[in-house]
Design an enzyme around this catalytic site. Structure first.
Site, PDB file in Angstrom:
ATOM      1  N   ALA A 114     -54.300  -1.765 -35.898  1.00  0.00           N
ATOM      2  CA  ALA A 114     -54.310  -3.224 -35.718  1.00  0.00           C
ATOM      3  C   ALA A 114     -53.361  -3.591 -34.582  1.00  0.00           C
ATOM      4  CB  ALA A 114     -53.853  -3.915 -36.999  1.00  0.00           C
ATOM      5  N   LYS A 115     -53.410  -4.794 -34.133  1.00  0.00           N
ATOM      6  CA  LYS A 115     -52.436  -5.312 -33.174  1.00  0.00           C
ATOM      7  C   LYS A 115     -52.399  -6.820 -33.331  1.00  0.00           C
ATOM      8  CE  LYS A 115     -49.788  -3.436 -30.003  1.00  0.00           C
ATOM      9  NZ  LYS A 115     -49.227  -2.080 -30.053  1.00  0.00           N
ATOM     10  N   GLY A 116     -51.262  -7.431 -32.971  1.00  0.00           N
ATOM     11  CA  GLY A 116     -51.154  -8.876 -33.077  1.00  0.00           C
ATOM     12  C   GLY A 116     -50.376  -9.452 -31.916  1.00  0.00           C
ATOM     13  N   ASP A 155     -43.150  -5.035 -30.914  1.00  0.00           N
ATOM     14  CA  ASP A 155     -43.877  -4.608 -29.720  1.00  0.00           C
ATOM     15  C   ASP A 155     -43.215  -5.346 -28.563  1.00  0.00           C
ATOM     16  OD1 ASP A 155     -46.767  -3.136 -29.361  1.00  0.00           O
ATOM     17  OD2 ASP A 155     -46.510  -4.654 -27.819  1.00  0.00           O
TER      18      ASP A 155
END
Ligand code: NAD
Length: 424
Positions: A114-116, A155
């Site tokens: 996933a990434k946000g 991140d």
């Protein structure tokens, strides 16, 4: 092979998203993946976008956009960072989410990908504004997150402090939940060793590569582009292992000494807010890009994506490129390095120590048990060495580059799990 099918110019202009998809497509052909399964794996499971209104100190309102993209969760809870950057739109987050699926699978972690993001420039906001925005983002996304559902991490533009706010906001709704994010401050359940894990993981992979190829690390000359978290930790670790760090660069320029640079002094300079070019004593000065061309055995690009391209790969003067950054070598650059017989140890393997360290933090949180940093590092070493061995074995048996082999191993693992669980 991928590199013979892509024209260099096209390969150089491919976005990181297109590059990852080209590598996945190539791996799918290698393993004869069924088209139905390929279709499932080339799309995201869920994309969530939320509005995040931020009341500025001056009373005005900014309505920012937040995103969380969950690519594939067949192997476990979704896992991936949250970046704060104005350009981190849905398209960018989509690309980064799939990369996490392959990286977690390759490292054999029980996670999906996933990434946000939150589309703001964090440098333009006060700590109070950032805290309020983070709490709002955490609560707005909380219905798709969870300790066994989706676990964010820091991140670009986010750090341990942001993770602390995120965890507190989520816990205020769901009860004490330290395992909802990784990369937390140690006092809140962060793991000693996590900060250094990406750089240390790179060093462990290089040790395994050296053993495989009959090299002695004490004979190795290393050049490192980027001297932030990843670059400084891998330099420190390899220096401690007896390697000679001959060139180091950051955004301001580089330094070179074929007899070896003083790594401890470089770290002191950078930690005090200086640049590597502030180093005193005997050395030559380089530009940032000349660091990539330094005469060395191993070049470690640990700064930006896309720093080695078809244009400058001819001038790389190392036998091995160990990818510290994500996507530091374009597909065009990769083709040139392959033609020249320069081995590339790919990012999804080499820099996977960070997410592996996140796994250790999460596992300790859910067990309510803590490891020593020594146990953390030893387990990290074991996992990085095992992953390297699996990639090398796939490369040898299928006559692939290490990069192609890494994607084959990752894709086989994810596809197998999706098939076992059923997908239609
Ligand atoms: P960082 O911000 O701590 O350090 C970045 C370094 O790169 C700095 O020394 C900076 O001066 C240098 N740099 C920036 N632009 C440059 C340029 N044009 N030329 C030369 N040097 C330049 O970042 P980091 O956490 O060390 O991450 C480095 C890379 O590794 C990033 O691409 C990141 O996405 C990737 N990565 C980081 C982690 C992690 O755990 N930190 C994990 C996986 C991948």
């Amino acid at each position: 092979m991928l590199n013979t099918t892509l024209a260099r110019s096209t390969a150089d202009s491919a976005t990181p998203d297109e590059a990852v998809q080209a590598l996945v497509d190539s791996a799918a052909r290698t393993i004869n993946l069924h088209a139905d399964l390929a279709a499932v794996l080339s799309t995201n499971y869920r994309e969530t976008s939320v509005q995040v209104p931020i009341r500025r100190e001056d009373g005005t309102l900014v309505v920012a956009h937040g995103h969380r993209v969950q690519h594939n969760g067949a192997r476990g809870p979704y896992k991936g960072g949250i970046r704060y950057h104005p350009d981190a739109d849905l398209a960018e987050v989509r690309a980064l989410a799939s990369l996490m699926t392959w990286k977690t699978a390759l490292l054999d972690l029980p996670f999906g990908g996933a990434k946000g993001s939150l589309q703001i420039d964090p440098g333009q906001y006060s700590a109070r504004e950032l805290e309020a925005a983070t709490r709002r983002l955490a609560l707005s996304l909380s219905h798709v997150l969870g300790t066994y559902r989706d676990i964010p991490a820091p991140d670009m533009g986010t750090d341990a402090r942001v993770m602390a706010w995120f965890m507190d906001a989520y816990s205020s709704r769901n009860g004490y939940s330290p395992a909802i994010v990784t990369g937390k401050p140690i006092a809140l359940g962060g793991a000693p060793g996590r900060t250094a894990a990406t750089g240390r993981g790179l060093a462990y992979v290089l040790e395994a590569f050296a053993r495989q190829h009959g090299w002695n690390l004490t004979d190795c000359r290393i050049a490192v582009q980027g001297f932030g978290n990843v670059g400084s930790w891998v330099a420190r670790e390899l220096h401690a292992a007896g390697a000679t760090i001959v060139a180091v660069g950051d955004v301001h320029g580089g330094v070179l000494n074929q007899s070896g640079l003083d790594v401890g002094e470089l770290i002191r300079i950078v930690e005090a807010g200086g640049a590597v070019v502030d180093l005193e004593g005997p050395h030559d000065t380089l530009s940032s890009s000349e660091v990539l061309e330094a005469d060395s055995d191993v070049l470690i690009p640990a700064a930006l994506g896309g720093s080695i391209t078809a244009e400058n790969a001819d001038r790389v003067n190392a036998a091995v490129v160990l990818e510290g950054a994500n996507h530091p070598v374009t597909l065009g650059g990769d083709a040139v390095l392959n033609e020249r017989g320069i081995q590339v140890i790919p990012d999804i393997l080499a820099n996977g120590g960070g997410v592996t360290g996140s796994y250790f933090e999460w596992a300790q949180n859910i067990q309510q048990f803590t490891w020593s940093e020594q146990q953390f590092n030893q387990t990290l070493r074991d996992r990085m060495v095992a992953a390297f061995g699996q990639v090398q074995a796939a490369a040898d048996s299928k006559h692939l580059t290490l990069r192609e082999a890494a994607y084959v191993v990752a894709l086989e693992r994810v596809a197998h799990t999706v098939e076992l669980r059923g997908y239609s």
